[in-house]
Scaffold this active site. Structure first.
Site, PDB file in Angstrom:
ATOM      1  N   LEU A 126       5.141  30.124   3.967  1.00  0.00           N
ATOM      2  CA  LEU A 126       6.336  30.503   3.195  1.00  0.00           C
ATOM      3  C   LEU A 126       6.665  29.397   2.198  1.00  0.00           C
ATOM      4  CD1 LEU A 126       8.618  32.208   5.842  1.00  0.00           C
ATOM      5  CD2 LEU A 126       7.135  33.264   4.131  1.00  0.00           C
ATOM      6  N   HIS A 127       5.751  29.183   1.268  1.00  0.00           N
ATOM      7  CA  HIS A 127       5.923  28.173   0.230  1.00  0.00           C
ATOM      8  C   HIS A 127       5.778  28.837  -1.125  1.00  0.00           C
ATOM      9  CE1 HIS A 127       5.867  24.822   3.062  1.00  0.00           C
ATOM     10  NE2 HIS A 127       5.035  25.581   3.737  1.00  0.00           N
ATOM     11  N   ALA A 128       6.361  28.250  -2.121  1.00  0.00           N
ATOM     12  CA  ALA A 128       6.279  28.678  -3.513  1.00  0.00           C
ATOM     13  C   ALA A 128       6.443  30.195  -3.689  1.00  0.00           C
ATOM     14  CB  ALA A 128       5.000  28.178  -4.157  1.00  0.00           C
ATOM     15  N   PRO A 168       5.365  33.048  -2.077  1.00  0.00           N
ATOM     16  CA  PRO A 168       5.863  33.873  -0.962  1.00  0.00           C
ATOM     17  C   PRO A 168       7.335  33.618  -0.651  1.00  0.00           C
ATOM     18  CG  PRO A 168       3.701  33.004  -0.447  1.00  0.00           C
ATOM     19  CD  PRO A 168       4.144  32.313  -1.707  1.00  0.00           C
TER      20      PRO A 168
END
Length: 95
Positions: free
Chosen positions: A14-16, A18
């Protein structure tokens, strides 16, 4: 309270991208959905900073929870989104 546990499907976790898509989807939901990772306190999925600070990696189990009107649909929509590989979907759209 509605709860659902889901495994993060995006390659980058759950980075950038997403995280941005999750926050956008969360703001469109009728209910406030909170995300919990393990024993950590739940965070509001409408906060990009809170989502990024969780440093959730691919394959991590997260729990979504919500209460009130629209809670079940809101949790279902965000669970479906988190389970997908949003990084891979972005590559297909860009390529």
């Amino acid at each position: 309270m509605v709860e659902r546990t889901v495994v993060v499907g995006s390659t980058s976790g759950l980075h950038a991208r997403p995280a941005k898509l999750l926050v956008q989807a969360a703001t469109e939901q009728p209910a406030t959905v909170r995300l919990r990772v393990g024993d950590r306190p739940p965070i509001d999925t409408r906060s990009i900073l809170a989502v990024l600070a969780q440093r959730v990696k691919q394959g991590t189990e997260v729990t979504l929870e919500a209460e009130g009107e629209g809670a079940e649909a809101s949790v279902a929509a965000l669970a479906e989104l988190i389970a997908r590989n949003l990084d891979e979907e972005g590559e297909r759209q860009d390529g």
